[in-house]
Write a protein that holds these residues in place. Structure first.
Motif, mmCIF file in Angstrom:
data_model
loop_
_atom_site.group_PDB
_atom_site.id
_atom_site.type_symbol
_atom_site.label_atom_id
_atom_site.label_comp_id
_atom_site.label_asym_id
_atom_site.label_seq_id
_atom_site.Cartn_x
_atom_site.Cartn_y
_atom_site.Cartn_z
ATOM 1 N N THR A 1 45.311 52.972 45.938
ATOM 2 C CA THR A 1 46.120 52.755 47.349
ATOM 3 C C THR A 1 47.096 53.612 48.301
ATOM 4 O O THR A 1 47.834 53.092 49.187
ATOM 5 C CB THR A 1 47.000 51.615 45.938
ATOM 6 O OG1 THR A 1 47.567 52.312 45.017
ATOM 7 C CG2 THR A 1 46.435 50.514 45.612
ATOM 8 N N GLY B 1 46.303 49.755 51.450
ATOM 9 C CA GLY B 1 45.034 49.689 50.311
ATOM 10 C C GLY B 1 45.175 48.804 48.403
ATOM 11 O O GLY B 1 44.483 47.787 48.544
ATOM 12 N N GLY B 2 46.558 48.550 48.826
ATOM 13 C CA GLY B 2 47.058 46.861 48.194
ATOM 14 C C GLY B 2 46.418 46.002 48.127
ATOM 15 O O GLY B 2 45.269 45.185 47.749
ATOM 16 N N LYS C 1 38.805 42.365 44.227
ATOM 17 C CA LYS C 1 39.088 41.759 43.180
ATOM 18 C C LYS C 1 38.420 40.692 43.219
ATOM 19 O O LYS C 1 37.896 39.481 42.284
ATOM 20 C CB LYS C 1 40.630 41.866 42.982
ATOM 21 C CG LYS C 1 41.155 43.418 42.271
ATOM 22 C CD LYS C 1 42.341 43.151 41.728
ATOM 23 C CE LYS C 1 42.768 44.411 40.566
ATOM 24 N NZ LYS C 1 43.783 44.252 40.711
ATOM 25 N N GLN D 1 42.519 45.916 48.154
ATOM 26 C CA GLN D 1 41.445 46.101 46.978
ATOM 27 C C GLN D 1 42.004 44.759 46.560
ATOM 28 O O GLN D 1 40.990 43.930 45.451
ATOM 29 C CB GLN D 1 42.610 47.095 45.448
ATOM 30 C CG GLN D 1 42.260 47.135 44.420
ATOM 31 C CD GLN D 1 42.827 47.505 43.475
ATOM 32 O OE1 GLN D 1 44.671 47.951 43.107
ATOM 33 N NE2 GLN D 1 42.193 48.216 42.541
ATOM 34 N N THR D 2 42.870 43.595 46.046
ATOM 35 C CA THR D 2 42.704 42.168 46.959
ATOM 36 C C THR D 2 41.340 41.487 46.448
ATOM 37 O O THR D 2 41.154 41.206 46.333
ATOM 38 C CB THR D 2 43.950 41.825 46.688
ATOM 39 O OG1 THR D 2 45.170 42.496 46.910
ATOM 40 C CG2 THR D 2 44.731 40.510 46.285
ATOM 41 N N GLU E 1 39.615 50.334 40.071
ATOM 42 C CA GLU E 1 40.361 51.455 39.965
ATOM 43 C C GLU E 1 39.805 51.217 41.849
ATOM 44 O O GLU E 1 39.018 52.053 41.747
ATOM 45 C CB GLU E 1 40.195 52.330 39.202
ATOM 46 C CG GLU E 1 41.229 53.274 40.015
ATOM 47 C CD GLU E 1 41.986 54.346 38.446
ATOM 48 O OE1 GLU E 1 41.523 53.449 37.468
ATOM 49 O OE2 GLU E 1 42.347 55.527 38.643
#
Lengths: 123, 237
Positions: B173, B64-65, B72, B68-69, B170
């Motif tokens: 994650t 998840g993290g 971004k 998300q990177t 948002e």
């Protein structure tokens, strides 16, 4: 309560309070948490100084044996603390994820800029 | 129209180079970024040696993290479409046009590549337990959002600019795929599925998205219900 037990309890409480105060002095603990620990320490001191008080309170509340009330309070306080720590941990891990992401993205940007700079100076 | 493939990779030294070469061979117009999620093997060295566009996470964050990177990054660089694409060779590059089409035509904000939508399409249907788990998650998504999502744990998905911005801000994650789907539906975005084929992993060991325990199922279902409740209370979009 027997004298020897009382002396032992007083010694333990003294050590306990000393540890708490040292931790707060050395700024190893957040103020919001130190309040919790100081209060538990004070309760201990009161309980040892006036044992009848605890007995009377427990009778008033309807506990058959004093020790039941003590365990009950101790367990509730422990649950409260674990709960609080769990929330804090969840918040912190979210913050951590964001930090790792942003640092990694910045690293990437720096690398890209450096590569561009190198290309330009090679031309 | 700029398209970015987000490729999360954790210990994918056997697969990652082949996956990147496949993408390059398929189309020169596709940009991709590999997110190295703190791999312990030679993944990073391979990425650097072959000058593959990558972001190296300084700590392992989990799928998840990592994803998300990527969102971004896509947001910063102003990409129009971001596609999640696995670094283990499970996903098939030739389905990228299919998965982008509903977004290009304005029919959907997010498109999920589903293994189960058209049974003939996919050669790899995964194990019984995974399918069973997927069905349970589908059922709860249907109950909470009234949308039918046949493959809620699929990691092959495309998103438009609006959702890239949402995910950059948002992104759940913990259980990223099912949760993000529910969140977007509840916020009023259109989520669509298209049939895709997935291959079996070609090397290495899968570290992510396994229905190992009932524990996972219970938590995902709880997360779905909580997400939908929270968002409905806020009134959605």
């Amino acid at each position: 309560m027997q004298i020897s037990l009382r002396v032992a309890l007083i010694l333990i409480t003294l050590v306990y309070m000393a540890l708490i105060i040292r931790a707060i002095k050395n700024k190893k603990m957040q103020i919001s948490f130190s309040v919790f620990w100081i209060i538990t320490g004070l309760i201990l001191v009161i309980a040892i100084a006036i044992p009848n008080a605890i007995q009377n309170i427990s009778k008033m509340l309807g506990f058959e044996v004093t020790v039941n009330m003590i365990f009950c309070v101790a367990i509730f306080l422990s649950f409260y603390l674990i709960f609080k720590l769990n929330i804090l941990y969840s918040k912190e891990s979210k913050v951590n994820i964001t930090l790792v992401q942003e640092i990694s993205l910045l690293n990437k940007r720096i690398q890209d800029l450096e590569n561009k700079e190198n290309e330009r100076s090679n031309d | 129209m700029r398209v970015l493939l987000i490729i999360p990779a954790y210990n994918e030294q056997e697969n990652i180079l082949r996956v990147c070469k496949e993408i390059e061979a398929y189309s020169k117009e596709l940009d991709y970024v590999v997110i190295n999620d703190g791999s312990k093997d030679n993944t990073l060295a391979i990425l650097e040696e072959n000058k593959i566009n990558h972001i190296n996470l300084i700590q392992n964050l989990g799928i998840g993290g990592a994803v998300q990177t990527g969102y971004k990054y896509a947001h910063q660089q102003g990409y129009d479409i971001a596609i999640q694409f696995d670094g283990d060779g499970q996903h098939d590059v030739t389905y990228i046009p299919n998965i982008c089409e509903p977004i290009l035509q304005g029919q959907a904000d997010m498109v999920i590549g589903s293994r189960y939508l058209d049974k003939k399409e996919s050669q790899f249907q995964s194990t019984f337990m995974r399918r069973f788990g997927g069905n349970i998650i589908s059922f709860f998504i249907k109950r909470t959002t009234k949308n039918k999502i046949t493959d809620p744990t699929s990691g092959f998905r495309a998103t438009n600019k609006k959702i890239i911005a949402e995910f950059a801000k948002e992104y759940p994650t913990e259980y990223p795929e099912p949760e993000s789907t529910v969140c977007m539906i509840c916020k009023g975005y259109k989520v669509k599925e298209v049939p895709v084929s997935m291959k079996e992993r070609q090397g290495g060991t899968s570290s992510i998205r396994f229905f190992k325990t009932a524990d996972y199922m219970i938590k995902v279902v709880l997360a779905i219900i909580l997400d939908s409740m929270n968002l409905k209370k806020k009134g959605g979009k």
